[in-house]
Design an enzyme around this catalytic site. Structure first.
Site, short mmCIF file in Angstrom:
data_model
loop_
_atom_site.label_atom_id
_atom_site.label_comp_id
_atom_site.label_asym_id
_atom_site.label_seq_id
_atom_site.Cartn_x
_atom_site.Cartn_y
_atom_site.Cartn_z
N ASP A 175 0.82 -1.21 0.00
CA ASP A 175 0.00 0.00 0.00
C ASP A 175 0.86 1.26 0.00
O ASP A 175 2.08 1.21 0.17
CB ASP A 175 -0.90 0.03 1.24
CG ASP A 175 -1.97 -1.05 1.22
OD1 ASP A 175 -2.33 -1.51 0.12
OD2 ASP A 175 -2.44 -1.43 2.32
N TYR A 188 6.47 -9.92 6.80
CA TYR A 188 6.39 -8.47 7.00
C TYR A 188 6.94 -8.10 8.37
O TYR A 188 6.79 -8.86 9.33
CB TYR A 188 4.94 -7.98 6.90
CG TYR A 188 4.43 -7.83 5.50
CD1 TYR A 188 4.51 -6.60 4.83
CD2 TYR A 188 3.87 -8.90 4.81
CE1 TYR A 188 4.04 -6.45 3.54
CE2 TYR A 188 3.40 -8.77 3.52
CZ TYR A 188 3.48 -7.54 2.89
OH TYR A 188 3.03 -7.40 1.61
#
Length: 242
Positions: free
Chosen positions: A51, A107
């Protein structure tokens, strides 16, 4: 045509996300424009679509180029066209698909309670996070295979909301003079903004603003308590496993 595997790092503060944008401010736009400048017209596939504001240490790409290009030659000409906000770390000839062949994505999220300089603001999130023990208690709720329909933002092409999280934990460390909590979440894949919604839920539990029962209810798609993801600037796509 030859298929290439590229490993890149990028500064998400300079892009509106990985995917192509109408104003050409996506990471994919920058890479495809650089390839086009070399006479290479190819769609660039990424292991994960980050994003706006999200960074990557080791994003993996696949694309095709004419046979007169080899890895060494292409690296030499492509790397300068991506700098400074995208770094081409490695390039090799490999017949694979960056997204569909990936087995796991890892992540990391960096969070500090007190940011001492504005120059790190795009790269380390700042805010209270409560206790480390509480964060890890909440993170454990997400391991395993779940339907993450209530832990995603609208959008994205996927029709299957089920994902498996193999490991999720948090630990403390010092980063450039700042005591930080580092969240690490490893899963087979993630829905849009899912990682940030998960971390937000854990932080809110640690701050005693929601309960474990509310987290579990959202995991089981009974009631959504957490609807706003935590800020994007602390998140990094750290590694892709094949």
């Amino acid at each position: 045509m030859r298929c290439f595997k590229a490993t890149i790092a990028y500064d998400g503060a300079y892009f509106l996300g990985y995917a192509k944008q109408p104003n050409k401010l996506g990471v994919q736009d920058k890479i495809e424009d650089a390839l086009n400048a070399l006479g290479i017209k190819s769609v660039v596939i990424a292991a994960g679509r980050t994003d706006k504001g999200v960074h990557a240490n080791n994003q993996v790409l696949s694309f095709h180029a004419p046979k007169h290009w080899n890895a060494a030659k292409l690296f030499y000409y492509l790397a300068p066209k991506l700098a400074p906000h995208i770094v081409l770390k490695k390039l090799e000839e490999k017949n694979f698909h960056a997204r569909f062949d990936a087995q796991k994505r890892a992540y990391r999220y960096l969070l500090t309670k007190n940011l001492k300089t504005p120059f790190l603001a795009p790269y380390i999130a700042c805010g209270d996070y409560g206790s480390l023990d509480a964060l890890n208690t909440a993170l454990k709720q997400f391991t395993g295979k779940h339907d993450f329909s209530m832990f995603k933002k609208e959008g994205g092409a996927t029709t299957n909301p089920k994902r498996t999280i193999f490991n999720a934990f948090a630990y403390k460390t010092f980063i450039i003079g700042h005591e930080c909590v580092v969240f690490k979440i490893i899963g087979d894949a993630f829905l849009r903004s899912s990682v940030r919604l998960i971390i937000q839920a854990c932080v809110q539990y640690s701050l005693e603003k929601i309960t474990l029962a509310e987290i579990q209810a959202q995991i089981h798609n009974l009631k959504a308590t957490i609807r706003t993801p935590i800020m994007a600037n602390g998140l990094y796509l750290h590694r892709v496993y094949y």
